[in-house]
Scaffold this active site. Structure first.
Site, PDB file in Angstrom:
ATOM      1  N   LYS A  13       2.020  -9.907  -3.718  1.00 30.74           N
ATOM      2  CA  LYS A  13       3.243  -9.465  -4.501  1.00 30.74           C
ATOM      3  C   LYS A  13       4.434  -9.243  -3.831  1.00 30.74           C
ATOM      4  O   LYS A  13       5.512  -9.408  -4.045  1.00 30.74           O
ATOM      5  CB  LYS A  13       3.052  -8.325  -5.264  1.00 30.74           C
ATOM      6  N   ARG A  88       0.861   0.110 -13.181  1.00 24.79           N
ATOM      7  CA  ARG A  88      -0.229   0.067 -12.611  1.00 24.79           C
ATOM      8  C   ARG A  88      -1.163   0.603 -13.416  1.00 24.79           C
ATOM      9  O   ARG A  88      -2.696   0.586 -13.376  1.00 24.79           O
ATOM     10  CB  ARG A  88      -0.770   0.483 -11.249  1.00 24.79           C
ATOM     11  N   ARG A 155      -1.476  -1.071   8.185  1.00 23.99           N
ATOM     12  CA  ARG A 155      -1.416   0.307   6.926  1.00 23.99           C
ATOM     13  C   ARG A 155      -2.743   0.827   7.213  1.00 23.99           C
ATOM     14  O   ARG A 155      -3.892   0.177   7.123  1.00 23.99           O
ATOM     15  CB  ARG A 155      -1.225  -0.474   5.768  1.00 23.99           C
ATOM     16  N   ARG A 166      -9.694  -0.001  -3.333  1.00 29.32           N
ATOM     17  CA  ARG A 166      -8.533  -0.449  -3.910  1.00 29.32           C
ATOM     18  C   ARG A 166      -8.945  -1.516  -4.919  1.00 29.32           C
ATOM     19  O   ARG A 166      -8.287  -1.496  -6.067  1.00 29.32           O
ATOM     20  CB  ARG A 166      -7.288  -0.797  -3.208  1.00 29.32           C
TER      21      ARG A 166
END
Ligand code: AP5
Length: 210
Positions: A13, A88, A155, A166
């Site tokens: 994305k 989301r 990250r 996730r």
């Protein structure tokens, strides 16, 4: 144009949002980047968000909705914007459609195995936020940003166990948005398994035809 980019973590994305925003002169609004900026500035919101993000969970709807509602009032959004990572949840989507028109939601799909591989290779520039894919055993030069020279980092939420969580959170809380936008005739789906330029070409064709 007012667009939403949907898709699982690591679908590409952020990578595609940068290309779409540049091509159509849209403001690129990444809720993940906004939260990471709050974390870097050690604001109260950043401190609260860091613990949630590091666990691979979602930040509460009311915080994110307020952030986006304020952000799209900024002057750079007058000619359109691209939402990357928002909405989301169904509650976020319903709220968004209450305070803004949206032209289209584009969903990038890729299989989970490919996501896990991409996340393991992802490095980001902490200064200019550019994202890189670094192969294991790469030469040291490849660990520095080609734009600004900063040392690339991994990250905290890209640890394999966090990535797996996730993906579960995406399946439970975010994937239902595909049907939400499809049922409103607002959804376009794009195969995200090709190269960065191939996926970008698939997206541009949605707006420009063959
Ligand atoms: P966020 O930063 O939005 O993370 P995400 O949605 O999980 O997506 P990612 O940034 O991990 O991946 P991406 O799809 O952008 O892929 P990328 O282009 O980097 O959110 C982080 C956290 O913040 C959330 O977990 C949550 O806690 C919180 N949050 C954010 N928004 C929220 C909201 N609305 N509500 C509640 N909480 C929220 O690509 C990945 C890698 O693949 C890169 O290395 C890239 O170089 C590579 N790559 C990309 N495309 C290709 C390709 N075609 N071929 C090969 N490699 C590729």
């Amino acid at each position: 144009m007012k667009l939403i980019l949907l898709g699982p973590p690591g679908a590409g994305k952020g990578t595609q949002a940068a290309k779409i925003a540049e091509r159509y002169s849209l403001a690129h609004i990444s809720t993940g980047d906004m939260l990471r900026a709050e974390i870097a500035s050690e604001t109260p919101l950043g401190k609260e968000a860091k613990a949630i993000i590091d666990r691979g969970e979602l930040v509460p709807d009311e915080i994110i909705i307020g952030m986006v509602a304020n952000r799209i009032k900024q002057p750079d959004c007058v000619n359109g914007f691209l939402l990357d990572g928002f909405p989301r949840t169904i509650a976020q989507a319903e709220s968004l459609l209450g305070f803004s028109e949206i032209d289209r939601a584009v969903c990038i799909s890729i299989p989970d195995e490919m996501i896990i591989d991409r996340m393991a290779k992802r490095r980001v520039c902490p200064a200019c936020k550019r994202t890189y894919s670094v192969e294991p055993g790469s030469r040291w030069e490849q660990f520095f940003c080609t734009e600004c020279g900063a040392r690339l980092i991994t990250r905290d939420d890209d640890k394999p166990e966090t990535v797996r969580h996730r993906l579960e959170v995406y399946a439970e809380q975010t994937y239902p948005l595909v049907e939400f936008f499809r049922s409103r005739d607002m959804l376009s789906e794009v195969d995200g398994t090709g190269t960065v330029d191939e996926v970008a070409g698939n997206i541009f064709r949605l707006f420009e035809g063959e």
